[in-house]
Enzyme design. Sequence first.
Site, mmCIF file in Angstrom:
data_model
loop_
_atom_site.group_PDB
_atom_site.id
_atom_site.type_symbol
_atom_site.label_atom_id
_atom_site.label_comp_id
_atom_site.label_asym_id
_atom_site.label_seq_id
_atom_site.Cartn_x
_atom_site.Cartn_y
_atom_site.Cartn_z
ATOM 1 N N ARG A 1 0.636 -1.231 0.060
ATOM 2 C CA ARG A 1 -0.601 0.333 0.334
ATOM 3 C C ARG A 1 0.988 1.802 -0.129
ATOM 4 N NH1 ARG A 1 -4.747 0.451 4.171
ATOM 5 N NH2 ARG A 1 -3.291 0.189 6.053
ATOM 6 N N ASP B 1 -10.045 4.770 13.335
ATOM 7 C CA ASP B 1 -8.319 4.485 13.095
ATOM 8 C C ASP B 1 -8.205 4.151 11.475
ATOM 9 O OD1 ASP B 1 -10.104 2.187 14.113
ATOM 10 O OD2 ASP B 1 -8.785 1.241 13.340
HETATM 11 P P1 AMP Z 1 -9.069 -2.802 9.903
HETATM 12 O O1 AMP Z 1 -10.892 -3.461 10.243
HETATM 13 O O2 AMP Z 1 -8.665 -3.688 8.663
HETATM 14 O O3 AMP Z 1 -8.803 -0.942 10.256
HETATM 15 O O4 AMP Z 1 -8.653 -3.434 11.164
HETATM 16 C C1 AMP Z 1 -8.780 -3.170 12.668
HETATM 17 C C2 AMP Z 1 -7.603 -3.616 13.458
HETATM 18 O O5 AMP Z 1 -7.193 -5.108 13.806
HETATM 19 C C3 AMP Z 1 -5.936 -3.355 13.227
HETATM 20 O O6 AMP Z 1 -5.796 -3.081 14.582
HETATM 21 C C4 AMP Z 1 -5.857 -4.513 12.349
HETATM 22 O O7 AMP Z 1 -4.332 -4.276 12.424
HETATM 23 C C5 AMP Z 1 -5.859 -5.254 13.233
HETATM 24 N N1 AMP Z 1 -6.129 -6.653 12.264
HETATM 25 C C6 AMP Z 1 -6.699 -7.160 11.561
HETATM 26 N N2 AMP Z 1 -6.880 -8.366 10.909
HETATM 27 C C7 AMP Z 1 -5.791 -8.490 11.207
HETATM 28 C C8 AMP Z 1 -5.279 -9.563 11.359
HETATM 29 N N3 AMP Z 1 -5.647 -11.318 11.079
HETATM 30 N N4 AMP Z 1 -4.754 -9.961 12.240
HETATM 31 C C9 AMP Z 1 -4.408 -9.384 13.014
HETATM 32 N N5 AMP Z 1 -4.641 -8.935 13.687
HETATM 33 C C10 AMP Z 1 -5.606 -7.897 12.585
HETATM 34 MG MG MG Z 2 -7.835 0.111 9.794
#
Ligand code: AMP
Ligand code: MG
Length: 481
Positions: free
Chosen positions: A173, A249
Amino acid sequence: MQITWNLEHSYQKLPKALFSSVNPVPVKSPQLALFNEGLSKELGLNFEELDADSLSAIFSGNQLPKDAQPLAQAYAGHQFGQFTMLGDGRAVLLGEQITPSGKRYDIQFKGSGRTPYSRGGDGRAHLGAMLREYLISEAMYYLNIPTTRALAVVLTGEPVYREKVKQGAILTRVGQSHLRVGTFEYARNFHDGQHLKDLLQYSIARHFPEVHESKNPALPFFEAVMSKQIELITQWMRVGFIHGVMNTDNMSIPGETIDYGPCAFMNTYDPKTVFSSIDTQGRYAYGNQPFIAHWNLGCLASTLLPEISSDTEEAIKLAKESINKFPKAYEAKWLQMMGRKLGMDEVKTTDKALIDDLLHWMKVHKADFTNTFLYLRRGVFPKDNLYDNEDFKAWLVLWKERISGNMQRAQELMDANNPAFIPRNHLVEEALEAASADGNMQPFQELLAVLSQPYKDVTGMEKYQEVPLGVDIEYQTFCGT
Ligand code: AMP
Ligand code: MG
């Protein structure tokens, strides 16, 4: 052969609590699925002489650039209104690439393995979700909407276990930075005042240098972030984009669309449209997006209070004055944008009723948002029951009268603001399914090619414009974790 990157690491000068140095976890058998040649050139990277194996090794993280210094960023965030600690749980920043024209872009791997912020997660991502981010972020870029971009997708050759076994993948990204509202919430709530001060100074220097000169830059910084967000959300509304998970976030300080999870595009016009499987209350519905942006900015303003004034009451008063400017500023931007979709250079007070009447008609008659504006742009309507409607025809008369003064300018505005092509949900799903289930990238590549010229109204492409009846009714998107 070695590629010469031009990586800098300004983020590492911030207090150590704001990140953790961590390498991507090597993967079993990386295989390149997508590579964005145009973007790589813009970044000043010349991969032309590399074969697919070398590119796979680089964009899986198995072979790091010599000057990479990978780190995971710490951040917190309000997720569906609940405050929590987060951080890059499955991403690492390699560094900041300085382009030949002197621009600075974060290069980040997403899906690159566990980090200190992974909590229970496996640190990985699956192919479908990474292809989806690649496709939609590129589509947004070509729609002229601020966004992070995608440089590559690599299959890891390893399974990831979700509700089904899926293929692991890593996305590269590229963004102006990965600073988020959540980064400020983290600094403010988990550390002392110096962390917040340093983060604020860094963000100003990197993204809003014009604010630097102010005696008290916290408030002008806040207003600059707010103004970028207003511009961004207005652009989302223009094309019917629904982000799907507007947690703090996922709100970027430089004002880019970031974190493509359950995002989707609205077909029939309805402000209540929501596709995300986890958004049962419709918090992040199409029509709610400006309100949520306002709410998220309230979170940012509250983290900045100690920087706004050492007198808390004074700080709250000033912050409120700023944040209260949002509704009016958004309304003005939105009206201007809707005016342009209808070919008006300037929106007069009486135009609001014209705009509202059209939207009301579209909602009642379940008209397709993108296609209705495309037909207005063409001045030609399909011969079907929908547009052969007395109310609509009466509206058309008023509208034509309104723009008759300068038809050439009206046409220019409509051509530039009403796309002929958006990523239609059913086509996105078909392309991702072919890629994931059969390893067939052709539908994906064909769709990407169409979405790379979204304003060019070529004929014979109805397949990419028409939505089969009912496909949306049960359509759901997922978080992509
Ligand atoms: P997102 O919904 O992509 O904004 O992710 C929200 C949070 O969950 C962020 O802190 C991500 O890094 C964490 N996260 C999402 N998927 C994973 C995964 N498979 N392993 C570890 N952390 C995750
Ligand atoms: Mg995120």
